[in-house]
Design a protein around this motif. Structure first.
Motif, short mmCIF file in Angstrom:
data_model
loop_
_atom_site.label_atom_id
_atom_site.label_comp_id
_atom_site.label_asym_id
_atom_site.label_seq_id
_atom_site.Cartn_x
_atom_site.Cartn_y
_atom_site.Cartn_z
N GLN A 113 0.83 -1.20 0.00
CA GLN A 113 0.00 0.00 0.00
C GLN A 113 0.87 1.26 0.00
O GLN A 113 2.04 1.23 0.40
CB GLN A 113 -0.91 0.00 1.23
CG GLN A 113 -1.82 -1.23 1.34
CD GLN A 113 -2.82 -1.30 0.20
OE1 GLN A 113 -3.50 -0.32 -0.12
NE2 GLN A 113 -2.91 -2.47 -0.42
N VAL A 115 2.25 2.99 -2.32
CA VAL A 115 3.45 2.87 -3.15
C VAL A 115 3.44 3.95 -4.23
O VAL A 115 2.39 4.26 -4.80
CB VAL A 115 3.52 1.48 -3.81
CG1 VAL A 115 4.67 1.40 -4.81
CG2 VAL A 115 3.65 0.40 -2.76
N LEU A 128 -0.46 0.17 -13.74
CA LEU A 128 -0.26 0.76 -12.41
C LEU A 128 -1.50 1.49 -11.94
O LEU A 128 -1.91 1.38 -10.78
CB LEU A 128 0.94 1.70 -12.42
CG LEU A 128 2.31 1.03 -12.50
CD1 LEU A 128 3.37 2.03 -12.93
CD2 LEU A 128 2.68 0.42 -11.14
N ILE A 133 -2.07 2.52 -7.92
CA ILE A 133 -0.72 2.88 -7.49
C ILE A 133 -0.38 4.27 -8.03
O ILE A 133 -0.57 4.54 -9.22
CB ILE A 133 0.31 1.85 -7.99
CG1 ILE A 133 0.04 0.48 -7.34
CG2 ILE A 133 1.74 2.30 -7.69
CD1 ILE A 133 0.87 -0.65 -7.90
N THR A 135 1.40 6.96 -9.78
CA THR A 135 2.25 6.69 -10.93
C THR A 135 2.85 7.96 -11.51
O THR A 135 2.14 8.96 -11.71
CB THR A 135 1.45 5.97 -12.04
OG1 THR A 135 0.87 4.78 -11.50
CG2 THR A 135 2.34 5.61 -13.22
#
Length: 249
Positions: A113, A115, A128, A133, A135
């Motif tokens: 998590q 990230v 992604l 996530i 990005t």
């Protein structure tokens, strides 16, 4: 044994195993080391194989496959490698994910998590985002075959980031040539990412070992290679252990 038959046995064996050591070839043919060395020299002169440290490998087309073609090859290995790589991503990490088919496969398996991922792979962006996530995509020129963002502008932009972990694809791994790729601009991108990371991981299936391409990666970093069970069962890793650390198998 007739020379022609022995040569045929050597080529057939190499076509199945990518690389075979001198000892493997001696065992396979039942011939002495001096005989096999003469055979390898002759077959290399005919352009059928390449002698490398400790053995031989088949010659092959050094051109780079398009991303879609790569995604259909060695899928069992790539999934296994991708799962191992994804497990290394921890909550709160800032990571770099290189363009390439195995690194793309890794994204679906990331469970950590909070990230942040930086990438130069255009297909990676969509993957992604679907995983929610955060990005960041690098800007620069686009290589049409691999859909990788490359160029000096792209490499310079990496200097603005620091990564807990860097995940790279590679085309060739060889004891003498090191880590190589057909494209010097992609090599430069990989080097630049490595310099910005605390730890680099190279994702490589069995087909990448004992291969050498045009552009070498030059770095003082010590990457860890993540590979597959197949690679550990078919490659003589004693030849590589002095140069690399490994995960997997």
């Amino acid at each position: 044994m007739l020379t022609e038959k022995r040569h045929g046995m050597i080529i057939a064996a190499l076509s199945q195993h990518h690389f075979l050591s001198l000892q493997n070839l001696m065992k396979h043919t039942g011939c002495s080391a001096s005989t096999i060395r003469r055979d390898l020299t002759k077959l290399q002169e005919e352009g059928l194989l390449i002698r490398v440290h400790g053995g031989a490998k088949l010659t092959q087309n050094q051109s780079e496959l398009a991303l879609e073609a790569k995604r259909t090859q060695h899928m069992d290995e790539k999934i296994q490698i991708a799962q191992q790589a994804a497990q290394l991503v921890k909550d709160g990490d800032c990571i770099y994910i290189d363009a390439g088919s195995t690194t793309l496969e890794m994204i679906a398996h990331i469970k950590a998590q909070n990230v942040t991922a930086v990438t130069n792979g255009l297909p990676h962006v969509d993957a992604l985002i679907k995983r929610s996530i955060r990005t960041i995509v690098i800007g620069g020129s686009i290589k049409t075959t691999t859909l990788a963002v490359i160029g000096s502008r792209a490499a310079d932009s990496l200097k603005h980031y620091s990564f807990n972990k860097v995940f790279l694809g590679i085309n060739g791994i060889d004891c003498e040539a090191g880590l190589t790729t057909p494209d010097e601009q992609e090599a430069f991108m990989k080097e630049s990412a490595m310099h910005q990371g605390l730890q680099t991981y190279i994702l490589a299936d069995a087909s990448k070992f004992h291969q050498s391409y045009f552009a070498r990666l030059h770095t003082n970093e010590t990457p860890i290679l993540i590979t597959s069970k197949k690679a550990f069962s078919t490659i003589d890793f004693n030849l590589f252990k002095a140069h690399y650390e490994f995960l997997g198998g």
